[in-house]
Design a protein around this motif. Structure first.
Motif, PDB file in Angstrom:
ATOM      1  N   SER A  91       0.611  -1.309  -0.054  1.00 46.86           N
ATOM      2  CA  SER A  91       0.002   0.400   0.147  1.00 46.86           C
ATOM      3  C   SER A  91       0.969   1.042   0.005  1.00 46.86           C
ATOM      4  N   GLY A  92       0.468   1.983  -0.315  1.00 47.18           N
ATOM      5  CA  GLY A  92       1.002   3.340  -0.768  1.00 47.18           C
ATOM      6  C   GLY A  92       1.322   4.410   0.635  1.00 47.18           C
ATOM      7  N   ARG A  93       0.321   3.838   1.598  1.00 46.26           N
ATOM      8  CA  ARG A  93       0.132   4.544   3.406  1.00 46.26           C
ATOM      9  C   ARG A  93       1.829   4.636   3.660  1.00 46.26           C
ATOM     10  N   GLY A  94       2.484   5.331   3.720  1.00 43.34           N
ATOM     11  CA  GLY A  94       3.819   5.327   4.579  1.00 43.34           C
ATOM     12  C   GLY A  94       4.228   6.678   4.733  1.00 43.34           C
ATOM     13  N   GLY A  95       5.612   6.648   4.736  1.00 43.38           N
ATOM     14  CA  GLY A  95       5.915   7.518   5.318  1.00 43.38           C
ATOM     15  C   GLY A  95       6.076   8.871   5.346  1.00 43.38           C
ATOM     16  N   LYS A  96       6.833   8.831   3.217  1.00 47.65           N
ATOM     17  CA  LYS A  96       6.714   9.681   2.557  1.00 47.65           C
ATOM     18  C   LYS A  96       5.162  10.256   2.604  1.00 47.65           C
ATOM     19  N   TRP A  97       3.924   9.202   2.419  1.00 51.15           N
ATOM     20  CA  TRP A  97       2.346   9.758   1.888  1.00 51.15           C
ATOM     21  C   TRP A  97       2.143  10.939   2.854  1.00 51.15           C
ATOM     22  N   LEU A  98       2.574  10.347   3.717  1.00 50.04           N
ATOM     23  CA  LEU A  98       2.378  11.032   5.445  1.00 50.04           C
ATOM     24  C   LEU A  98       2.192  12.382   5.375  1.00 50.04           C
ATOM     25  N   GLY A  99       3.838  12.988   4.677  1.00 49.00           N
ATOM     26  CA  GLY A  99       4.490  14.136   4.713  1.00 49.00           C
ATOM     27  C   GLY A  99       4.231  14.795   3.682  1.00 49.00           C
ATOM     28  N   GLN A 100       3.613  13.945   2.227  1.00 47.27           N
ATOM     29  CA  GLN A 100       2.877  14.741   1.583  1.00 47.27           C
ATOM     30  C   GLN A 100       1.305  15.484   1.920  1.00 47.27           C
ATOM     31  N   VAL A 101       0.769  15.004   2.358  1.00 44.68           N
ATOM     32  CA  VAL A 101      -0.124  15.015   3.182  1.00 44.68           C
ATOM     33  C   VAL A 101       0.400  16.642   4.067  1.00 44.68           C
ATOM     34  N   GLN A 102       0.230  16.076   4.768  1.00 42.31           N
ATOM     35  CA  GLN A 102       0.388  17.660   5.958  1.00 42.31           C
ATOM     36  C   GLN A 102       1.120  18.531   4.860  1.00 42.31           C
TER      37      GLN A 102
END
Length: 530
Positions: free
Chosen positions: A235-246
């Motif tokens: 799944s693409g939900r990871g640390g980089k994705w959380l940073g992009q959403v933020q």
């Protein structure tokens, strides 16, 4: 075959964000650098490491000649910054989230060479002199590495994704073996998947490894020391994705492949001048604060480069791991973060008089008035208590389990590739047909990865699994309380594996490599891994 009681293996784990190196038998890596290198040639014939995200590289800044100063586009494709993994080679969004397998083998080799130099791996006196062991100098004034050969077998950790085809994985394994034996001159080598090593680090031969890393979340079933590909999901939900959403919440822009595809403002009524805190200047990494004299067009080109993307993520990582982020609750009744509202929902509570809410100078008011705030490196204060969007920033780890993606993400995301963590585990177990094995895996769920270090994440995962797994299935989530062990679990597992006497007969010797060849070895010896 390469046998010996005390081999003193050297271990390298090159992940999507950082690379870790150290000797076997140690409980933590001794060398940690960014998983990227500098290129000083348009043909990528010369790489250098390590990469510092605090300063702009001379090649990118145009300080080494007119050619660098005039080039305003194509930093990632010509001269400058080269990430090891191709999925990090652009300022990409969700569309490239699962392309995490292919890597630049030359850049991968450069990181190994740098670790040799920094840890004096080729030095004969490294165990007695330590950091004082220096290269030998010739009478003519030139210097070279202390020795052209090394005495340590090399254990490479395979951290690639499961989206690679069998042919691509075999080709990549063959290239890795060729680098270790030809370029690094290893006496013996071995390649082990990170999921297997993470299971060994938790003293388990059979386990369901849940790795929440930088590029995404990987769930891999391991049975008797072998990874099962048919049960591996991503799944693409990871640390980089959380940073992009933020970052998108702070700037009001959602980027995909370097282009703005959606805008969102949950900070108040935009008609009254309520805008996101970083809407005007964006999130400014530390290197921009030290870069002066660059033209506007060059700065815009830099912001589209992967160097800027990694530097900005470092700032975002510091923010979503700060004390203002709340621990995950075992039962969550609040709506998913950043969902169901936007633009004209709530008004801002702070106004600086210039139409830029939530931004205050560091010297305007006493620090006691900003107990609910976070300060970015450029001095921008983010109030995390003024409105719903700011309060959701304190709950950003909830996105790992959220049923609904944020409003500005769901329109461009492939929901099949952005599954929540607990549903990803259910998908993996559903592909295991053996009922006995499925029950054994469910009772040995191992949680690892750099983005799994949020407080009480293991308890929240156990709570969410109760709603997706059958009531008759007993499950148990195991997560180390030591953050070092959870972050470097693959390295620790490799350190344990390389120290076992029963493993020494599995090393690939250089003689076997010369007789068989890298391509054939990749198929014969690592067939169960690809």
């Amino acid at each position: 075959m390469y046998c010996g009681d005390e081999t003193g293996a050297f271990i390298g784990d090159v992940g999507s964000e950082t690379a870790r190196f150290g000797f076997g038998g140690e409980d933590a890596p001794k060398c940690c650098v960014s998983s990227a290198v500098y290129s000083s040639s348009p043909r990528r014939s010369k790489y250098s490491a390590p990469v510092s995200l605090l300063n702009l590289p001379p090649e990118l800044a145009g300080e080494n000649g007119e050619e660098g100063a005039d080039n305003t586009v194509g930093f990632d494709n010509t001269v400058g910054f080269v990430p090891v993994y191709q999925s990090m080679s652009s300022n990409c969004g969700v569309s490239n989230a699962t392309k995490s397998g292919l890597m630049d083998v030359d850049a991968w080799a450069c990181l190994w060479e740098y670790s040799f130099q920094s840890m004096c791996v080729r030095g004969k006196g490294k165990h007695t002199l330590g950091h004082r062991c220096q290269p030998d100098f010739h009478p003519d004034g030139s210097s070279q590495t202390m020795s052209t050969t090394i005495d340590h077998p090399l254990l490479a950790v395979d951290s690639t994704g499961h989206d690679l085809s069998t042919k691509d994985r075999e080709s990549q394994y063959a290239s890795m073996l060729e680098v270790m034996f030809e370029a690094l001159d290893a006496p013996a080598a071995y390649i082990a998947p990170s999921s297997i090593l993470s299971a060994f680090a938790h003293a388990r031969q059979t386990a369901l490894v849940v790795d929440i890393g930088h590029s995404g979340t990987k769930v891999t079933p391991v049975r008797d020391g072998f990874a099962l590909r048919y049960g591996s999901v991503f799944s693409g939900r990871g640390g980089k994705w959380l940073g992009q959403v933020q970052q998108s919440v702070l700037t009001g822009k959602w980027n995909v492949d370097g282009s703005v595809v959606n805008r969102w403002n949950g900070w108040g009524d935009s008609s009254k001048g309520s805008v996101p805190p970083c809407a005007s200047k964006g999130v400014r990494p530390r290197y921009l604060l030290r870069s002066h004299g660059l033209s506007e067009c060059r700065l815009e080109a830099l912001k589209r480069s992967s160097f800027h993307s990694m530097a900005a993520h470092e700032v975002m990582y510091e923010m979503f791991t700060s004390p203002h982020v709340k621990p995950l609750e075992t039962s969550q009744d609040d709506p998913d973060p950043f969902c169901g509202y936007g633009d004209n929902c709530e008004s801002m509570q702070i106004d600086d008089g210039d139409g830029n809410e939530n931004i205050e100078s560091m010297n305007d008011k006493d620090d006691q008035e900003y107990e609910g705030s976070h300060v970015l490196p450029d001095g921008t204060r983010i109030d995390v208590t003024s409105c719903r969007a700011s309060r959701d920033l304190c709950r950003i780890p909830e996105l790992l389990f959220a049923e609904t993606l944020p409003n500005f993400v769901c329109e461009t995301a492939d929901e099949d590739k952005m599954v929540s963590v607990h549903k990803l585990i259910h998908m993996s177990l559903s592909q295991i047909l053996d009922n006995e094995l499925r029950r054994e895996l469910a009772s040995n769920i191992v949680l690892v990865g750099g983005a799994s270090q949020f407080p009480t994440l293991d308890k929240r995962l156990s709570s969410e699994l109760s709603g997706v797994l059958p009531s008759s299935m007993k499950y148990k989530v195991t997560a180390s309380k030591n953050q070092i062990e959870r972050r470097y679990s693959a390295f620790i597992g490799g350190s344990i594996l390389s120290s076992l006497g029963s493993f020494q007969q599995l090393w690939l010797s250089k003689k076997e490599y010369e007789e068989t060849g890298s391509a054939r070895l990749a198929i014969q010896r690592f067939k169960q891994l690809v």
